[in-house]
Design a protein around this motif. Structure first.
Motif, PDB file in Angstrom:
ATOM      1  N   LEU A 306       1.653   1.880  14.759  1.00  0.00           N
ATOM      2  CA  LEU A 306       1.084   0.603  14.330  1.00  0.00           C
ATOM      3  C   LEU A 306       0.361   0.735  12.993  1.00  0.00           C
ATOM      4  O   LEU A 306       0.448  -0.146  12.127  1.00  0.00           O
ATOM      5  N   ALA A 307      -0.357   1.850  12.817  1.00  0.00           N
ATOM      6  CA  ALA A 307      -1.059   2.081  11.549  1.00  0.00           C
ATOM      7  C   ALA A 307      -0.073   2.202  10.399  1.00  0.00           C
ATOM      8  O   ALA A 307      -0.306   1.677   9.302  1.00  0.00           O
ATOM      9  N   LYS A 308       1.048   2.869  10.643  1.00  0.00           N
ATOM     10  CA  LYS A 308       2.062   3.027   9.596  1.00  0.00           C
ATOM     11  C   LYS A 308       2.687   1.682   9.231  1.00  0.00           C
ATOM     12  O   LYS A 308       2.886   1.376   8.050  1.00  0.00           O
ATOM     13  N   LEU A 309       2.963   0.872  10.246  1.00  0.00           N
ATOM     14  CA  LEU A 309       3.530  -0.451   9.980  1.00  0.00           C
ATOM     15  C   LEU A 309       2.555  -1.317   9.196  1.00  0.00           C
ATOM     16  O   LEU A 309       2.948  -2.065   8.286  1.00  0.00           O
ATOM     17  N   LEU A 310       1.266  -1.214   9.537  1.00  0.00           N
ATOM     18  CA  LEU A 310       0.266  -2.012   8.826  1.00  0.00           C
ATOM     19  C   LEU A 310       0.155  -1.574   7.372  1.00  0.00           C
ATOM     20  O   LEU A 310       0.036  -2.417   6.469  1.00  0.00           O
ATOM     21  N   ARG A 311       0.200  -0.268   7.128  1.00  0.00           N
ATOM     22  CA  ARG A 311       0.139   0.219   5.745  1.00  0.00           C
ATOM     23  C   ARG A 311       1.324  -0.288   4.943  1.00  0.00           C
ATOM     24  O   ARG A 311       1.184  -0.695   3.785  1.00  0.00           O
ATOM     25  N   ARG A 312       2.511  -0.260   5.545  1.00  0.00           N
ATOM     26  CA  ARG A 312       3.698  -0.739   4.839  1.00  0.00           C
ATOM     27  C   ARG A 312       3.595  -2.229   4.538  1.00  0.00           C
ATOM     28  O   ARG A 312       3.974  -2.680   3.453  1.00  0.00           O
ATOM     29  N   SER A 313       3.069  -2.997   5.496  1.00  0.00           N
ATOM     30  CA  SER A 313       2.940  -4.436   5.270  1.00  0.00           C
ATOM     31  C   SER A 313       1.934  -4.729   4.172  1.00  0.00           C
ATOM     32  O   SER A 313       2.112  -5.657   3.384  1.00  0.00           O
ATOM     33  N   ARG A 314       0.873  -3.910   4.088  1.00  0.00           N
ATOM     34  CA  ARG A 314      -0.122  -4.101   3.032  1.00  0.00           C
ATOM     35  C   ARG A 314       0.487  -3.811   1.661  1.00  0.00           C
ATOM     36  O   ARG A 314       0.261  -4.563   0.704  1.00  0.00           O
ATOM     37  N   VAL A 315       1.245  -2.721   1.580  1.00  0.00           N
ATOM     38  CA  VAL A 315       1.876  -2.365   0.304  1.00  0.00           C
ATOM     39  C   VAL A 315       2.845  -3.464  -0.121  1.00  0.00           C
ATOM     40  O   VAL A 315       2.866  -3.885  -1.285  1.00  0.00           O
ATOM     41  N   ALA A 316       3.662  -3.946   0.823  1.00  0.00           N
ATOM     42  CA  ALA A 316       4.637  -4.991   0.495  1.00  0.00           C
ATOM     43  C   ALA A 316       3.925  -6.275   0.080  1.00  0.00           C
ATOM     44  O   ALA A 316       4.350  -6.958  -0.855  1.00  0.00           O
ATOM     45  N   TYR A 317       2.805  -6.582   0.735  1.00  0.00           N
ATOM     46  CA  TYR A 317       2.064  -7.796   0.412  1.00  0.00           C
ATOM     47  C   TYR A 317       1.447  -7.701  -0.969  1.00  0.00           C
ATOM     48  O   TYR A 317       1.466  -8.655  -1.743  1.00  0.00           O
ATOM     49  N   ARG A 318       0.898  -6.529  -1.300  1.00  0.00           N
ATOM     50  CA  ARG A 318       0.292  -6.341  -2.622  1.00  0.00           C
ATOM     51  C   ARG A 318       1.352  -6.372  -3.729  1.00  0.00           C
ATOM     52  O   ARG A 318       1.137  -6.928  -4.801  1.00  0.00           O
ATOM     53  N   ASN A 319       2.492  -5.744  -3.452  1.00  0.00           N
ATOM     54  CA  ASN A 319       3.568  -5.756  -4.449  1.00  0.00           C
ATOM     55  C   ASN A 319       4.073  -7.174  -4.696  1.00  0.00           C
ATOM     56  O   ASN A 319       4.605  -7.476  -5.755  1.00  0.00           O
ATOM     57  N   GLY A 320       3.881  -8.017  -3.683  1.00  0.00           N
ATOM     58  CA  GLY A 320       4.309  -9.396  -3.842  1.00  0.00           C
ATOM     59  C   GLY A 320       3.253 -10.271  -4.495  1.00  0.00           C
ATOM     60  O   GLY A 320       3.438 -11.489  -4.614  1.00  0.00           O
ATOM     61  N   GLY A 321       2.127  -9.661  -4.873  1.00  0.00           N
ATOM     62  CA  GLY A 321       1.080 -10.413  -5.570  1.00  0.00           C
ATOM     63  C   GLY A 321       0.008 -10.974  -4.701  1.00  0.00           C
ATOM     64  O   GLY A 321      -0.857 -11.706  -5.154  1.00  0.00           O
ATOM     65  N   GLY A 322       0.020 -10.639  -3.393  1.00  0.00           N
ATOM     66  CA  GLY A 322      -0.998 -11.159  -2.478  1.00  0.00           C
ATOM     67  C   GLY A 322      -2.160 -10.223  -2.354  1.00  0.00           C
ATOM     68  O   GLY A 322      -2.237  -9.174  -3.013  1.00  0.00           O
ATOM     69  N   GLY A 323      -3.091 -10.542  -1.490  1.00  0.00           N
ATOM     70  CA  GLY A 323      -4.244  -9.694  -1.238  1.00  0.00           C
ATOM     71  C   GLY A 323      -4.007  -8.839  -0.021  1.00  0.00           C
ATOM     72  O   GLY A 323      -2.876  -8.651   0.421  1.00  0.00           O
ATOM     73  N   ASP A 324      -5.069  -8.349   0.550  1.00  0.00           N
ATOM     74  CA  ASP A 324      -4.982  -7.515   1.746  1.00  0.00           C
ATOM     75  C   ASP A 324      -4.811  -8.415   2.975  1.00  0.00           C
ATOM     76  O   ASP A 324      -5.687  -9.222   3.281  1.00  0.00           O
TER      77      ASP A 324
END
Length: 327
Positions: A306-324
């Motif tokens: 779950l922690a790994k999935l959350l980290r990936r979602s954060r990276v993808a969200y930031r790369n898309g211009g969003g926040g945390d």
């Protein structure tokens, strides 16, 4: 900075990935390799026990015992997070469960190592949002005292089955209640800083009630786990026998307290009480021991995934211009 002031956003892990390995990264790699070594050392010598238990009780019953073990770990982690947050911590649920999962694995070796590893993980990963080491120790003491008081009450209820003097069991129960009262008094008398801040969970009745409820639910889940293990091998799961086996196995202390304590010795109490044969008792002990290891590693694996999935979602969200996305 005091823990209550610690609400800084976490460093952007993705932005610093091009600067090479930092000391924390190296420590994480070494710690991960050490954890793998521990898992191998624990699993390989006992792999036959797990397969023997599966053959005796069936996959369904084994998985049910495993699931109850994981639920107990989740509940006790919830109690710990309440105590840590009351002490000034600002842990996210996943951070708390990851630290506890590591602690439960190392507790298979020693509960003292488990407690130390949980404190180390939190202080290393989120130092700006965690209480100091002394405050975390104080928060742990709140859980231990509350749990000891509840276990003392269980001991009184199973005194006859355990062949313990009733007056002695009554004294233990009274001692547990006195310990809780002393804890509350100390929490209110000590200044709410340094070590005293760690006792904050015992200062407010509502917070102490939440901790007590979570610990009580943990113990109830563990009792259900023991009852299911005894029933799965054909033994009588009388409530007092279940409590006696639970107490003898050491599960009333830090969960998990160690595979040796949950071996075949504890269910022999059930056999001596006429609830089954020695062979059944040995099978129940193997089932409890094997399921405990699978529960511990399953909890760690689930939280890590779950922690790994959350980290990936954060990276993808930031790369898309969003926040945390976690706030």
């Amino acid at each position: 900075m005091s823990p209550r002031d610690g609400s800084k956003p976490e460093p952007d892990q993705g932005a610093g990935s091009s600067r090479g390995l930092r000391p924390r990264d190296i420590l994480g790699i070494v710690g991960g390799l050490a954890l793998i070594a521990v898992l191998v050392a624990l699993i390989v010598p006992r792999a036959d026990e797990v397969f023997d238990a599966l053959g005796r009780v069936g996959v369904g019953s084994f998985l049910a015992v495993v699931a109850l073990g994981m639920v107990a770990m989740v509940l006790r982690t919830a109690a710990w997070q309440v105590a840590i947050d009351a002490a000034g911590g600002r842990l996210r649920a996943l951070e708390a469960h990851l630290a506890s999962a590591v602690a439960y694995v190392t507790s298979l070796i020693s509960p003292y190592i488990g407690m130390a590893s949980r404190i180390a993980v939190i202080r290393n990963r989120v130092p700006e949002r965690s209480p100091s080491t002394s405050q975390q120790l104080a928060a742990e003491s709140v859980l231990i005292v509350v749990e000891a008081a509840l276990v003392a009450i269980l001991l009184l209820s199973a005194a006859w089955t355990l062949d313990i003097s009733v007056p002695l069991a009554v004294l233990a129960a009274i001692g547990g209640l006195v310990a809780v009262g002393t804890l509350v008094l100390a929490a209110r008398r000590l200044a709410p800083r340094h070590f005293g801040a760690g006792l904050a969970a015992a200062r407010e009745p509502r917070t102490l009630g939440r901790v007590t409820a979570a610990i009580a639910a943990t113990l109830a889940t563990q009792l259900a786990r023991v009852a299911l293990a005894l029933s799965a091998v054909g033994m009588e799961a009388d409530p007092f026998v279940v409590i006696a086996v639970f107490l003898a196995s050491g599960l009333g202390a830090v969960i998990p307290i160690g595979t040796a304590a949950t071996g075949a010795a504890a269910p022999l109490i059930a056999a001596s009480a006429g609830a089954g044969s020695v062979g059944d008792a040995s099978a129940a002990g193997v089932l409890m021991s094997g399921a405990l290891m699978v529960s511990t590693f399953g909890y760690l694996g689930t939280v890590a995934a779950l922690a790994k999935l959350l980290r990936r979602s954060r990276v993808a969200y930031r790369n898309g211009g969003g926040g945390d996305p976690a706030g």
